[in-house]
Motif scaffolding. Structure first.
Motif: not given
Length: 266
Positions: A123-151
Motif C-alpha cells: 500500500g505504501q509503495t504502490g507495488a504489486d509484489k515484494v521481495v522477502l529477504a529472510t534469515w534463519s528462523a524467518s525463512t520458515l515464517a516466510a515460506r509458511y506465509y507463501i504456502k498457507n496464507l496470501d503470499g
C-alpha cells in the motif's frame, strides 16, 4: 538463531542449484484490450505525422522486506539494507521488519503478522509484489506465509539465508516455540511445510537459498537448501561466513543482488 561467534570474511565456492524448466516460468501478457488500444494509438500518430509517445518506463525494483532470525532485531539487517541502497535500490523501497516476538513464537503466527506487513508495504509503495529477504528462523515464517496464507500472489522473490529448512542439530534453544518447530526434520511444522513442495507457488515466485559450510547454527549445511529452488548457493572454505555474518558478507549480498536483478522480469 543468533549466537556470538568469531567473524569470518566470505568467499564463494562453485555454486550448486536447481533451476526449474523454462516452461514452468510464469508468463506475462498484456490484455487484448490494451494491445488493441496501443495499436490504434500508433495508427493515429502515424496518420497525423505526430511522434509516438514513448512507452512508460519500466517499474523499479520490487520493495525488499528484510527479516532477521530468532531473537534478532531489525538492526541486524541494516548492512543488507545499506548494501542494496549503495547499489541502486531506492531507500523508499527498502524495509526491515520482524514480528512481535522476534521470531520466537509459533512461526505460523509470525507469518500472519508478515502478511499484514506485506500489505502495508504494498500500500505504501504502490507495488504489486515484494521481495522477502529472510534469515534463519524467518525463512520458515516466510515460506509458511507463501504456502498457507496470501503470499503466493504478493511475493515475487524469496531469498533465504542460512535457514533451518529441514531442522537443525544445533537445537538447544527449545524454550522458544519456534525452535521446537525446527528442532528436527520430523517436526509436524516442517513436515507440513515441506510437503508436497519445498518451494510453494514456484511458478510465480523465484527462490534463492544461501548457505555456508562455516555455519554452526543451521546444521548440517545442506539443511538450508530447498529442493526445486531456482538456485541453492553454497559458500565454502575457511573464509566462508558463519551464521551471524552471512547476512552482511559481501559475496553473499552480491549473489542476492544479482539474483534479484536477473529474475525481475520472470
Amino acid at each position: 538463531m543468533q549466537f556470538a561467534s568469531t567473524r569470518h570474511s566470505g568467499t564463494a565456492s562453485t555454486r550448486t542449484g536447481d533451476r526449474r524448466p523454462a516452461g514452468a516460468r510464469r508468463l506475462r501478457s498484456a490484455p487484448l484490450a490494451a494491445l488493441l488500444t496501443t495499436g490504434l494509438l500508433c495508427m493515429a500518430s502515424q496518420a497525423s505525422g505526430a511522434v509516438p509517445r514513448p512507452a512508460a518506463p519500466a517499474a523499479g525494483h520490487d520493495p525488499v522486506i528484510m527479516i532477521p532470525g530468532m531473537t534478532g532485531s531489525t538492526a541486524n539487517m541494516n548492512p543488507m539494507k545499506s548494501d542494496l541502497q549503495a547499489n541502486g535500490w531506492p531507500a523508499n523501497r527498502l524495509f526491515t521488519w520482524t514480528d512481535s516476538s522476534s521470531m520466537t513464537q509459533d512461526l505460523a503466527k509470525a507469518a500472519r503478522e508478515l502478511s499484514a506487513k506485506v500489505d502495508q508495504v504494498r500500500g505504501q509503495t504502490g507495488a504489486d509484489k515484494v521481495v522477502l529477504a529472510t534469515w534463519s528462523a524467518s525463512t520458515l515464517a516466510a515460506r509458511y506465509y507463501i504456502k498457507n496464507l496470501d503470499g503466493a500472489d504478493k511475493v515475487s522473490q524469496y531469498i533465504g539465508f542460512a535457514g533451518p529448512q529441514h531442522g537443525t542439530t544445533n537445537n538447544g534453544c527449545q524454550w522458544y516455540v519456534s525452535c521446537q518447530q525446527f528442532a528436527s526434520p520430523n517436526t509436524a511444522f516442517l513436515k507440513a511445510l515441506n510437503n508436497p513442495s519445498e518451494v510453494p507457488s514456484n511458478d510465480k515466485i523465484d527462490y534463492l537459498t544461501i548457505r555456508s559450510t562455516q555455519d554452526r547454527n543451521a546444521t548440517p549445511t545442506d539443511t538450508a537448501m530447498l529442493a526445486g529452488a531456482d538456485e541453492n548457493y553454497l559458500m565454502s572454505g575457511a573464509t566462508a561466513p558463519n551464521h551471524l555474518m552471512i547476512i552482511s558478507n559481501g559475496t553473499a549480498l552480491a549473489k542476492m543482488r544479482s539474483f534479484i536483478s536477473a529474475h525481475e522480469n520472470d
